[in-house]
Motif scaffolding. Structure first.
Motif, PDB file in Angstrom:
ATOM      1  N   LEU A  98       0.821  -1.212   0.000  1.00 15.55           N
ATOM      2  CA  LEU A  98       0.000   0.000   0.000  1.00 15.55           C
ATOM      3  C   LEU A  98       0.851   1.255   0.000  1.00 15.55           C
ATOM      4  O   LEU A  98       1.970   1.239   0.523  1.00 15.55           O
ATOM      5  CB  LEU A  98      -0.966  -0.003   1.188  1.00 15.55           C
ATOM      6  N   PRO A  99       0.347   2.338  -0.592  1.00 19.35           N
ATOM      7  CA  PRO A  99       1.101   3.591  -0.574  1.00 19.35           C
ATOM      8  C   PRO A  99       1.129   4.183   0.837  1.00 19.35           C
ATOM      9  O   PRO A  99       0.215   3.957   1.633  1.00 19.35           O
ATOM     10  CB  PRO A  99       0.342   4.498  -1.547  1.00 19.35           C
ATOM     11  N   SER A 100       2.166   4.935   1.124  1.00 16.42           N
ATOM     12  CA  SER A 100       2.381   5.450   2.484  1.00 16.42           C
ATOM     13  C   SER A 100       1.498   6.657   2.790  1.00 16.42           C
ATOM     14  O   SER A 100       1.987   7.739   3.115  1.00 16.42           O
ATOM     15  CB  SER A 100       3.852   5.819   2.666  1.00 16.42           C
ATOM     16  N   LEU A 101       0.195   6.456   2.681  1.00 16.70           N
ATOM     17  CA  LEU A 101      -0.765   7.515   3.017  1.00 16.70           C
ATOM     18  C   LEU A 101      -1.318   7.224   4.407  1.00 16.70           C
ATOM     19  O   LEU A 101      -1.679   6.077   4.706  1.00 16.70           O
ATOM     20  CB  LEU A 101      -1.922   7.522   2.009  1.00 16.70           C
ATOM     21  N   SER A 102      -1.421   8.272   5.240  1.00 10.04           N
ATOM     22  CA  SER A 102      -1.862   8.039   6.625  1.00 10.04           C
ATOM     23  C   SER A 102      -3.275   7.452   6.694  1.00 10.04           C
ATOM     24  O   SER A 102      -3.606   6.732   7.634  1.00 10.04           O
ATOM     25  CB  SER A 102      -1.758   9.326   7.447  1.00 10.04           C
ATOM     26  N   ASN A 108       9.108  11.775   0.987  1.00 11.74           N
ATOM     27  CA  ASN A 108       8.368  11.450  -0.243  1.00 11.74           C
ATOM     28  C   ASN A 108       7.493  10.224  -0.005  1.00 11.74           C
ATOM     29  O   ASN A 108       7.736   9.456   0.906  1.00 11.74           O
ATOM     30  CB  ASN A 108       9.327  11.210  -1.412  1.00 11.74           C
ATOM     31  N   GLN A 109       6.509  10.066  -0.871  1.00 12.14           N
ATOM     32  CA  GLN A 109       5.617   8.925  -0.720  1.00 12.14           C
ATOM     33  C   GLN A 109       6.258   7.662  -1.285  1.00 12.14           C
ATOM     34  O   GLN A 109       7.021   7.725  -2.247  1.00 12.14           O
ATOM     35  CB  GLN A 109       4.312   9.223  -1.454  1.00 12.14           C
ATOM     36  N   GLY A 110       5.985   6.538  -0.670  1.00 10.22           N
ATOM     37  CA  GLY A 110       6.534   5.277  -1.159  1.00 10.22           C
ATOM     38  C   GLY A 110       5.597   4.139  -0.858  1.00 10.22           C
ATOM     39  O   GLY A 110       4.443   4.351  -0.480  1.00 10.22           O
TER      40      GLY A 110
END
Lengths: 142, 113
Positions: free
Chosen positions: A12-16, A62-64
Motif C-alpha cells: 500500500l502507498p504510504s498515506l496516513s 516522499n511517498q513510497g
C-alpha cells in the motif's frame, strides 16, 4: 523449515489514511485463528505502530510503498513482516529506546517500538540509513 | 454557559468550567491531527478549569494516542487547567499503562454522570 498454513501479502502507498486499513486487513486475516479480543487488539496495535513509523519517519520526504506480509503456522504462531524503502534508521538501538523520538513538535510519544515489543512475543528490526526498514514480529496465539 | 457541538469528532461540551472532549472511534496518527486541533482551539476559546478527555467511545488507540494525550495535557497545563482522562476500554488502558500515563494524569469514571 515449517510450512505456513496460510499467508497474505499487502502493498500500500504510504498515506496516513491507510493506517486503519492496514491493521484491519491483518486483523481480518488473523481472525481465521479465532484469537481472543486482547490478541487481536495487540496485533492491530503493533501493525499500526510499524505502518505509522514507515509513513511518518521512513517516507517523511516522499511517498513510497509499504509491504505487509502475514503468515500463520499450525502451532498458532503468527509472523508479520513490514517493510519500507524509506530513509531508514541510522541507529536502530537508539530508535527502539522507549520515549526516544526525532519529532520536535511534542506530539509523538516515542513509544512505537515499545508497543510492538510489549504486545508481540518477538520483534526484530533491520535498517540502514537510506536503505529502508524491515520489521519482523511474531506472536503465538493461545 | 453550555456549548455543544455534537456532529464532529471529538464531541465537545463545555459546562460549569469543564470542557469535555469525547473522541469517537479509533485514535491513530491519521485522525490525531484533527482531534488535536479541535481540542486545543476549544481550550483556548473556553479557558476551562478542567479538561476531560472522554475515551468511552474509543475502540482502538496506538501510541499516537499517547502523543495526543500528553500534548493536550501540556496545552491544558499551560492554560492553567486540570487535565483528566475517563472511561478507557481495556485495550486503550493497556497502552496507557505501558507508558505509565496514570502517574501524571488522573484516569477516572465519567464526570458528567
Amino acid at each position: 523449515m515449517k510450512k505456513a498454513e496460510n499467508r497474505m501479502k499487502l502493498y500500500l502507498p504510504s498515506l496516513s489514511i491507510n493506517e486503519s486499513m492496514a491493521r484491519s486487513v491483518v486483523a481480518a486475516f488473523i481472525a481465521q485463528l479465532n484469537p481472543t479480543i486482547e490478541e487481536i487488539s495487540d496485533i492491530k496495535c503493533a501493525v499500526s505502530e510499524a505502518v505509522t513509523n514507515s509513513i511518518v519517519h521512513g517516507y517523511r520526504y516522499n511517498q513510497g510503498e509499504i509491504y505487509i506480509g502475514v503468515k500463520y503456522f499450525s502451532d498458532r504462531t503468527v509472523v508479520i513482516e513490514i517493510k519500507d524503502k524509506g530513509c531508514g534508521i541510522e541507529d536502530v538501538k537508539l530508535a527502539m529506546t522507549p520515549l526516544f523520538t526525532t519529532d520536535k513538535t511534542g506530539e509523538r510519544s516515542g513509544m512505537g517500538f515499545a508497543v510492538m515489543q510489549t504486545f508481540m512475543d518477538r520483534l526484530e528490526v533491520w535498517s540502514k540509513k537510506d536503505k529502508g526498514v524491515r520489521i519482523l514480529m511474531e506472536k503465538k496465539l493461545k | 454557559m453550555k456549548a455543544v457541538f455534537d456532529n464532529e469528532n471529538p464531541q465537545i461540551v463545555f459546562e460549569n468550567g469543564i470542557l469535555s472532549a469525547k473522541i469517537l472511534g479509533d485514535i491513530d496518527h491519521h485522525c490525531a491531527k484533527y482531534v488535536r486541533e479541535r481540542i486545543d482551539s476549544s481550550i483556548f476559546e473556553y479557558k476551562p478549569s478542567i479538561v476531560l478527555l472522554d475515551l468511552s467511545s474509543v475502540d482502538f488507540m496506538d501510541s499516537s494516542g499517547l502523543g495526543l494525550i500528553l500534548g493536550r495535557y501540556n496545552t491544558a497545563s499551560e492554560m492553567g487547567a486540570e487535565f483528566r482522562i475517563c472511561s478507557p476500554s481495556s485495550g486503550v488502558k493497556k497502552v496507557l499503562e505501558l507508558a505509565g500515563i496514570e502517574r501524571i494524569i488522573k484516569i477516572e469514571g465519567d464526570l458528567r454522570v
